[in-house]
Design a protein around this motif. Structure first.
Motif, PDB file in Angstrom:
ATOM      1  N   ALA A  46     -10.976 -10.977   6.842  1.00  0.00           N
ATOM      2  CA  ALA A  46     -12.307 -11.378   6.380  1.00  0.00           C
ATOM      3  C   ALA A  46     -13.226 -10.165   6.255  1.00  0.00           C
ATOM      4  O   ALA A  46     -13.992 -10.053   5.298  1.00  0.00           O
ATOM      5  CB  ALA A  46     -12.907 -12.397   7.346  1.00  0.00           C
ATOM      6  N   ALA A  47     -13.157  -9.243   7.216  1.00  0.00           N
ATOM      7  CA  ALA A  47     -13.987  -8.041   7.167  1.00  0.00           C
ATOM      8  C   ALA A  47     -13.638  -7.188   5.958  1.00  0.00           C
ATOM      9  O   ALA A  47     -14.516  -6.688   5.247  1.00  0.00           O
ATOM     10  CB  ALA A  47     -13.826  -7.237   8.454  1.00  0.00           C
ATOM     11  N   CYS A  48     -12.349  -7.031   5.693  1.00  0.00           N
ATOM     12  CA  CYS A  48     -11.913  -6.215   4.543  1.00  0.00           C
ATOM     13  C   CYS A  48     -12.327  -6.858   3.233  1.00  0.00           C
ATOM     14  O   CYS A  48     -12.716  -6.153   2.288  1.00  0.00           O
ATOM     15  CB  CYS A  48     -10.401  -6.025   4.585  1.00  0.00           C
ATOM     16  N   ASN A  49     -12.270  -8.169   3.154  1.00  0.00           N
ATOM     17  CA  ASN A  49     -12.599  -8.860   1.911  1.00  0.00           C
ATOM     18  C   ASN A  49     -14.101  -8.932   1.653  1.00  0.00           C
ATOM     19  O   ASN A  49     -14.521  -9.321   0.554  1.00  0.00           O
ATOM     20  CB  ASN A  49     -11.998 -10.268   1.910  1.00  0.00           C
ATOM     21  N   ARG A  50     -14.913  -8.581   2.639  1.00  0.00           N
ATOM     22  CA  ARG A  50     -16.357  -8.522   2.424  1.00  0.00           C
ATOM     23  C   ARG A  50     -16.777  -7.275   1.645  1.00  0.00           C
ATOM     24  O   ARG A  50     -17.929  -7.161   1.219  1.00  0.00           O
ATOM     25  CB  ARG A  50     -17.095  -8.529   3.768  1.00  0.00           C
ATOM     26  N   ILE A  51     -15.863  -6.331   1.489  1.00  0.00           N
ATOM     27  CA  ILE A  51     -16.173  -5.072   0.807  1.00  0.00           C
ATOM     28  C   ILE A  51     -15.863  -5.208  -0.685  1.00  0.00           C
ATOM     29  O   ILE A  51     -14.819  -5.744  -1.063  1.00  0.00           O
ATOM     30  CB  ILE A  51     -15.358  -3.915   1.417  1.00  0.00           C
ATOM     31  N   ALA A  52     -16.757  -4.723  -1.529  1.00  0.00           N
ATOM     32  CA  ALA A  52     -16.529  -4.719  -2.977  1.00  0.00           C
ATOM     33  C   ALA A  52     -15.784  -3.456  -3.369  1.00  0.00           C
ATOM     34  O   ALA A  52     -15.984  -2.396  -2.764  1.00  0.00           O
ATOM     35  CB  ALA A  52     -17.859  -4.788  -3.718  1.00  0.00           C
ATOM     36  N   PRO A  53     -14.915  -3.518  -4.369  1.00  0.00           N
ATOM     37  CA  PRO A  53     -14.175  -2.325  -4.799  1.00  0.00           C
ATOM     38  C   PRO A  53     -15.054  -1.380  -5.601  1.00  0.00           C
ATOM     39  O   PRO A  53     -16.113  -1.759  -6.100  1.00  0.00           O
ATOM     40  CB  PRO A  53     -13.056  -2.906  -5.673  1.00  0.00           C
ATOM     41  N   VAL A  54     -14.600  -0.126  -5.714  1.00  0.00           N
ATOM     42  CA  VAL A  54     -15.264   0.848  -6.586  1.00  0.00           C
ATOM     43  C   VAL A  54     -14.190   1.560  -7.388  1.00  0.00           C
ATOM     44  O   VAL A  54     -13.119   1.873  -6.861  1.00  0.00           O
ATOM     45  CB  VAL A  54     -16.112   1.853  -5.785  1.00  0.00           C
ATOM     46  N   TRP A  55     -14.452   1.789  -8.679  1.00  0.00           N
ATOM     47  CA  TRP A  55     -13.474   2.422  -9.562  1.00  0.00           C
ATOM     48  C   TRP A  55     -13.742   3.925  -9.664  1.00  0.00           C
ATOM     49  O   TRP A  55     -14.873   4.373  -9.443  1.00  0.00           O
ATOM     50  CB  TRP A  55     -13.526   1.771 -10.946  1.00  0.00           C
ATOM     51  N   PRO A  56     -12.725   4.716 -10.017  1.00  0.00           N
ATOM     52  CA  PRO A  56     -12.923   6.169 -10.111  1.00  0.00           C
ATOM     53  C   PRO A  56     -13.832   6.555 -11.261  1.00  0.00           C
ATOM     54  O   PRO A  56     -14.085   5.758 -12.175  1.00  0.00           O
ATOM     55  CB  PRO A  56     -11.493   6.700 -10.314  1.00  0.00           C
ATOM     56  N   CYS A 168      -9.821  11.442   3.927  1.00  0.00           N
ATOM     57  CA  CYS A 168      -9.594  10.573   2.775  1.00  0.00           C
ATOM     58  C   CYS A 168      -9.603  11.360   1.466  1.00  0.00           C
ATOM     59  O   CYS A 168      -8.800  11.090   0.562  1.00  0.00           O
ATOM     60  CB  CYS A 168     -10.652   9.468   2.726  1.00  0.00           C
ATOM     61  N   ALA A 169     -10.504  12.335   1.354  1.00  0.00           N
ATOM     62  CA  ALA A 169     -10.570  13.141   0.141  1.00  0.00           C
ATOM     63  C   ALA A 169      -9.257  13.871  -0.097  1.00  0.00           C
ATOM     64  O   ALA A 169      -8.785  13.981  -1.235  1.00  0.00           O
ATOM     65  CB  ALA A 169     -11.726  14.129   0.223  1.00  0.00           C
ATOM     66  N   ALA A 170      -8.661  14.375   0.960  1.00  0.00           N
ATOM     67  CA  ALA A 170      -7.382  15.077   0.826  1.00  0.00           C
ATOM     68  C   ALA A 170      -6.242  14.090   0.577  1.00  0.00           C
ATOM     69  O   ALA A 170      -5.365  14.337  -0.256  1.00  0.00           O
ATOM     70  CB  ALA A 170      -7.106  15.895   2.080  1.00  0.00           C
ATOM     71  N   TYR A 171      -6.267  12.969   1.272  1.00  0.00           N
ATOM     72  CA  TYR A 171      -5.168  12.006   1.174  1.00  0.00           C
ATOM     73  C   TYR A 171      -5.109  11.358  -0.214  1.00  0.00           C
ATOM     74  O   TYR A 171      -4.024  11.176  -0.776  1.00  0.00           O
ATOM     75  CB  TYR A 171      -5.329  10.925   2.245  1.00  0.00           C
ATOM     76  N   PHE A 172      -6.286  10.994  -0.768  1.00  0.00           N
ATOM     77  CA  PHE A 172      -6.315  10.270  -2.037  1.00  0.00           C
ATOM     78  C   PHE A 172      -6.496  11.196  -3.243  1.00  0.00           C
ATOM     79  O   PHE A 172      -6.696  10.711  -4.357  1.00  0.00           O
ATOM     80  CB  PHE A 172      -7.447   9.242  -2.028  1.00  0.00           C
ATOM     81  N   ARG A 258     -10.585  -0.730  -0.962  1.00  0.00           N
ATOM     82  CA  ARG A 258     -10.620  -2.123  -1.429  1.00  0.00           C
ATOM     83  C   ARG A 258     -10.124  -2.210  -2.867  1.00  0.00           C
ATOM     84  O   ARG A 258      -9.502  -3.210  -3.251  1.00  0.00           O
ATOM     85  CB  ARG A 258     -12.053  -2.667  -1.322  1.00  0.00           C
ATOM     86  N   LEU A 259     -10.376  -1.171  -3.668  1.00  0.00           N
ATOM     87  CA  LEU A 259      -9.852  -1.140  -5.029  1.00  0.00           C
ATOM     88  C   LEU A 259      -8.327  -1.151  -5.022  1.00  0.00           C
ATOM     89  O   LEU A 259      -7.703  -1.833  -5.847  1.00  0.00           O
ATOM     90  CB  LEU A 259     -10.353   0.104  -5.767  1.00  0.00           C
ATOM     91  N   LEU A 260      -7.726  -0.404  -4.091  1.00  0.00           N
ATOM     92  CA  LEU A 260      -6.267  -0.366  -4.021  1.00  0.00           C
ATOM     93  C   LEU A 260      -5.702  -1.748  -3.734  1.00  0.00           C
ATOM     94  O   LEU A 260      -4.682  -2.156  -4.312  1.00  0.00           O
ATOM     95  CB  LEU A 260      -5.822   0.616  -2.930  1.00  0.00           C
ATOM     96  N   ARG A 261      -6.386  -2.507  -2.895  1.00  0.00           N
ATOM     97  CA  ARG A 261      -5.954  -3.888  -2.624  1.00  0.00           C
ATOM     98  C   ARG A 261      -6.177  -4.761  -3.855  1.00  0.00           C
ATOM     99  O   ARG A 261      -5.324  -5.592  -4.199  1.00  0.00           O
ATOM    100  CB  ARG A 261      -6.710  -4.438  -1.419  1.00  0.00           C
ATOM    101  N   TRP A 262      -7.313  -4.593  -4.520  1.00  0.00           N
ATOM    102  CA  TRP A 262      -7.638  -5.366  -5.721  1.00  0.00           C
ATOM    103  C   TRP A 262      -6.535  -5.198  -6.769  1.00  0.00           C
ATOM    104  O   TRP A 262      -6.052  -6.172  -7.351  1.00  0.00           O
ATOM    105  CB  TRP A 262      -8.987  -4.891  -6.267  1.00  0.00           C
ATOM    106  N   MET A 270       0.168  -6.839  -2.173  1.00  0.00           N
ATOM    107  CA  MET A 270      -0.856  -6.660  -1.150  1.00  0.00           C
ATOM    108  C   MET A 270      -0.864  -5.207  -0.705  1.00  0.00           C
ATOM    109  O   MET A 270       0.185  -4.590  -0.543  1.00  0.00           O
ATOM    110  CB  MET A 270      -0.602  -7.575   0.048  1.00  0.00           C
ATOM    111  N   ASP A 271      -2.045  -4.648  -0.539  1.00  0.00           N
ATOM    112  CA  ASP A 271      -2.194  -3.279  -0.060  1.00  0.00           C
ATOM    113  C   ASP A 271      -3.051  -3.304   1.201  1.00  0.00           C
ATOM    114  O   ASP A 271      -4.116  -3.922   1.226  1.00  0.00           O
ATOM    115  CB  ASP A 271      -2.852  -2.406  -1.132  1.00  0.00           C
ATOM    116  N   ASP A 272      -2.587  -2.638   2.257  1.00  0.00           N
ATOM    117  CA  ASP A 272      -3.270  -2.668   3.549  1.00  0.00           C
ATOM    118  C   ASP A 272      -4.004  -1.372   3.861  1.00  0.00           C
ATOM    119  O   ASP A 272      -4.368  -1.135   5.010  1.00  0.00           O
ATOM    120  CB  ASP A 272      -2.262  -2.947   4.667  1.00  0.00           C
ATOM    121  N   THR A 273      -4.255  -0.541   2.858  1.00  0.00           N
ATOM    122  CA  THR A 273      -4.906   0.733   3.136  1.00  0.00           C
ATOM    123  C   THR A 273      -6.292   0.541   3.722  1.00  0.00           C
ATOM    124  O   THR A 273      -6.723   1.315   4.583  1.00  0.00           O
ATOM    125  CB  THR A 273      -4.996   1.574   1.849  1.00  0.00           C
ATOM    126  N   ILE A 274      -7.008  -0.488   3.299  1.00  0.00           N
ATOM    127  CA  ILE A 274      -8.336  -0.717   3.853  1.00  0.00           C
ATOM    128  C   ILE A 274      -8.253  -1.119   5.326  1.00  0.00           C
ATOM    129  O   ILE A 274      -9.125  -0.778   6.126  1.00  0.00           O
ATOM    130  CB  ILE A 274      -9.111  -1.774   3.034  1.00  0.00           C
TER     131      ILE A 274
END
Length: 873
Positions: A46-56, A168-172, A258-262, A270-274
């Motif tokens: 529920a906490a993860c799904n409260r977040i809206a995605p953002v595109w690059p 995160c900047a390095a990982y993604f 959240r975008l990765l899950r979207w 399903m993506d669990d990165t968030i």
């Protein structure tokens, strides 16, 4: 014992460091023994799904920043975000006071708004509340790091966000880094455990032992979350709010994950990165609690947790505010502001009830995107050419495609993110033989390769400093001067690659598979191009959706749009929202080629649509920064169209001039001549220091799906998305369903992105554009060189330095369609129903006799007419 001498293994923990609290201390449990209850697992999701995605950045999508809360009513979501993160969904009351003082909000608006909101507040009470000083911040859910900040000399909250953002900047990374990360193949959480155990920043903060402690964290991210919740003593009733607050603390990277899950959900996965990001954020709280716990901190934290368990957090760490007090006032004031705008718009629409559609063959037809900027140039074009017919339609023109530019490898989607591409088209060199085409393709790829190699050299660790010292200034001096004086050319969009102007050939997308291997990689598609069997039904769908089934002109334009600017990381945000942050060029050119295909036209006749033999479709692109329209593939026109083509170019030029004059006032150029305005807007598009090349969709406030005769001649101020729609031609209301589930929702997302970026730019915007640094190649921007990933729009896209250029209000949707059809579509689509029933959009129905009805959530439809609306002061 010296804490630095402690050593830990992966699953067990020795005694805590001497500077840590021992009261209530319990070693971390091995990962396989850590309980994750069903209730906690539900709260994590529920906490993860409260977040809206953002595109690059390179495929910037205007997204509703409150998308994860659309299942709540607007005012409830506002209260949730205020309680969780002290985030604002309303403007300060002082701003509403200014609207009252200027007459923008009237006494009748206040009275009617209170009625619609079910409030007992009187206009006098609302005016007094708007004029009074507003209470301080509510504080939000206090995180452990905030309490440590209060009791410690170091800023641990900023340090934790900075370290997570750095990782995160390095990982993604999407190609910006020249050195590969050492943890390829590892998950975000596993990579962080490896990274944090080697991060000597903790040593600089005086907590060297914490690095070793990281190794004792559970290997499973969910087990880590469970450990953190249990060890921190967070009550089960408060766990969801605490996790939501933790994600909001790193809201930019949470939106990215959240975008990765979207994207995975669209493919049925399903993506669990968030979830892993949440585990990292809570792990920092847990580590800090164990290493910074003191006799002062422990009782304070227990008190906070107890109050969180009772739902009391309005006076948490760092805040002394009033919680949700006054939220009713702000919601009524917002509704009154919207009523004032709706009053004027409904009054204007009512004046058009006797307008009739032209019966004669139009001199020219032009289908523009529904974008609010197109409303201005459509009106200007109709002014200079009264015998024209303009049409509003989503800028991807109903083509579910992805496009591979010449010399590129990866395709780019050219359609709203709510839809999935069905076809892949590729650009090629038209009018060239095989050798010429191969040479052009090789040249383009060589240029791309050299550019990448040169960038890698400049950014390399062994060459960057020597390059700047020895050659940088000499090599870049001409470019610096050209950019500074506005002599440089705007940078073409990724889908806008062309050959040198000296060639007689042209580059463009093709309906068919390329003849010369321009798309060597198939990218999982069985075919390249649009199969012949699909072309006729696709063309029919496009024409019927545009209500363009007869009375065709000799020349018909499909006008996409884009914007040419320089030095702007958010440039894709100025391009077409219906094209996934791309320009509309590829869609317009493919659409024109499809409708010009003789076989397609023959098939359309059998489906009841006859396009005259002398009708020619032309793809075009409206540059919204300079308001010029470029026509494509006109070399294919027969010579007999030469005079009409010249006349069309003249009309488009005049329409551009009128559009620039209307835009001049918002750009501060209203006192200048036409020539000066034109020169200024062109310079803005080439000026690398220009932070406001155009205002884009600032001011967007309404969406209208109706015949053009209901709006033709009205000055809608460039604030309205205009979609042509004739319900009498829509058998089964399939077109209406498409409008309500795609363009209407996308327009609502755009409106809410501007809304959130204005009401709380700190949370939902990207701050000061001057300080932006691109991170990860195209992931997003940081404001400065550290901190969280920023989302949303920069302040310079919303404010001119003196006043807000965007008036934050929810989108008002007007549909000219029968009530039963509208209600049926709402009932069958969850997202549409949530956005309407929960007050994220206002919905009006336009009657055939010129009247209107408002849909009141929970109360059905009620008639509204200009006479019954609150009157202006």
């Amino acid at each position: 014992m010296n804490p630095k001498d402690l050593r830990f293994d992966e699953t067990t923990l020795e005694q805590p460091p001497q500077d840590a609290a021992t009261e209530g201390y319990a070693p971390l449990m091995p990962a396989d023994a850590e309980p994750v209850t069903t209730e906690l697992a539900r709260q994590i999701e529920a906490a993860c799904n409260r977040i809206a995605p953002v595109w690059p950045l390179d495929r910037f999508v205007a997204v509703n920043p409150f998308h994860g809360l659309v299942d709540q009513r607007f005012e409830e979501a506002a209260a949730t975000l205020r309680r969780i993160a002290d985030a604002r969904m309303y403007m300060p009351r002082s701003w509403y006071h200014e609207q009252l003082a200027s007459g923008r909000i009237t006494e009748d608006d206040l009275r009617e708004a209170a009625r619609l909101c079910g409030s007992q507040l009187t206009p006098g009470q609302l005016r007094a509340a708007a004029a009074a000083a507003q209470a301080g911040p509510a504080g939000g859910v206090p995180l452990l790091t905030a309490l440590v900040d209060e009791l410690d000399t170091d800023d641990w909250s900023s340090f934790v966000v900075e370290r997570i953002s750095h990782h995160c900047a390095a990982y993604f990374d999407m190609g910006q880094a020249t050195w590969k990360r050492p943890w390829d193949g590892m998950s975000l959480y596993s990579a962080w455990r490896r990274f944090a155990a080697m991060d000597y920043s903790l040593t600089m903060m005086g907590q060297d032992a914490m690095r070793a402690r990281v190794k004792a964290l559970p290997e499973s991210p969910r087990a880590c979350i469970a450990s953190a919740v249990r060890r921190l003593g967070i009550p089960e009733t408060a766990a969801l709010d605490y996790m939501h607050a933790a994600l909001m603390d790193i809201g930019g990277w949470a939106a990215w994950t959240r975008l990765l899950r979207w994207e995975q959900e669209l493919q049925g996965g399903m993506d669990d990165t968030i979830v892993e990001l949440l585990a990292i954020r809570l792990a920092w709280d847990l580590l800090l609690y164990e290493h910074k716990s003191t006799p002062t901190l422990r009782p304070r934290w227990r008190e906070i947790c107890a109050r969180l368990g009772r739902g009391e957090n309005d006076a948490g760490v760092g805040g002394s505010g009033s919680g949700n007090t006054g939220a009713e006032i702000e919601h009524v004031l917002l509704t009154a502001l919207e009523l004032g705008y709706q009053r004027r718009l409904i009054d204007d629409l009512g004046k058009q009830r006797d307008a009739k559609a032209p019966e004669r063959r139009p001199a020219v037809q032009a289908a523009f995107c529904i974008d609010v900027r197109s409303e201005i140039i459509r009106r200007a074009f109709e002014t200079v050419c009264p015998r024209s017919q303009t049409i509003g339609f989503a800028g991807f023109f109903g083509l579910p495609l992805e496009h591979v530019p010449l010399g590129a490898v990866e395709p780019r989607s050219h359609l709203p993110v709510l839809l999935t591409p069905k076809y892949k088209v590729c650009s090629e060199v038209h009018g060239a033989d095989e050798q010429e085409a191969e040479e052009a393709l090789t040249t383009q790829r060589r240029r791309t390769g050299l550019a990448k190699s040169w960038k890698a050299f400049k950014m390399g660790a062994s060459s960057c400093f020597s390059f700047v010292e020895a050659a940088g200034i000499l090599l870049y001096a001409p470019k610096i001067l050209a950019d500074s004086f506005g002599w440089s050319r705007p940078v073409a969009a990724p889908d806008d690659l062309r050959l040198d102007a000296t060639t007689e050939h042209r580059v463009g997308p093709s309906l068919d598979a390329p003849h010369h291997g321009a798309c060597a990689h198939n990218h999982g598609h069985d075919t390249i191009g649009i199969p012949e069997a699909d072309r006729v039904p696709l063309a029919e769908g496009i024409l019927r959706a545009m209500s363009m089934t007869g009375n065709f002109a000799r020349l018909a334009l499909l006008v996409g749009h884009g914007s040419t600017v320089v030095n702007n990381p958010h440039a894709a945000g100025l391009d077409c929202g219906a094209c996934g942050g791309m320009t509309g060029e590829a869609s317009a050119r493919i659409g024109a080629a499809l409708l010009n295909d003789p076989a397609v036209r023959k098939g359309l006749v059998e489906r009841g649509i006859e396009i005259p033999a002398d009708t020619w479709f032309i793809g075009a692109l409206h540059d919204t920064c300079v308001d010029e329209v470029r026509l494509y593939d006109t070399d294919q026109l027969p010579a007999s169209y030469a005079e009409e083509l010249a006349e069309l170019r003249s009309w488009l030029k005049q329409a551009g001039e009128l559009t620039r004059l209307q835009r001049a006032a918002r750009l501060g150029l209203e006192s200048q001549s036409l020539q000066a305005v034109t020169a200024n807007v062109r310079h803005r598009s080439r000026d690398w220091a220009q932070v406001r090349p155009e205002w884009a969709l600032a001011g967007c406030a309404a969406f209208i799906a109706a015949p053009r005769e209901r709006t033709r001649g009205l000055d809608l101020g460039g604030r309205t998305f205009l979609h042509d729609y004739q319900w009498q031609q829509d058998a089964g209301f399939g077109v209406l369903e498409l409008i309500m589930t795609a363009p209407m929702v996308v327009a609502g997302w755009i409106n809410l992105q501007y809304y959130g970026s204005t009401t709380d730019n700190r949370r939902f915007g990207s701050g000061n554009k001057v300080l932006h640094n691109v991170v990860g190649g195209a992931i997003g921007v940081l404001e400065g060189n550290a901190g969280d990933l920023r989302v949303g729009l920069p302040m310079q896209s919303l404010h001119d330095g003196k006043r807000w250029m965007h008036e934050p209000m929810r989108l008002s949707v007007f549909l000219a369609a029968p009530q039963a059809a509208i209600d049926d579509i709402i009932a069958r689509h969850d997202l549409v129903r949530q956005m309407l029933d929960n007050g994220w959009l206002h919905l009006f129905r336009m009657d055939d006799d010129g009247g209107s009805h408002r849909r009141v959530p929970g109360a059905g439809w009620e008639p509204v007419s200009p006479e019954a609306l609150p009157k202006a002061a």
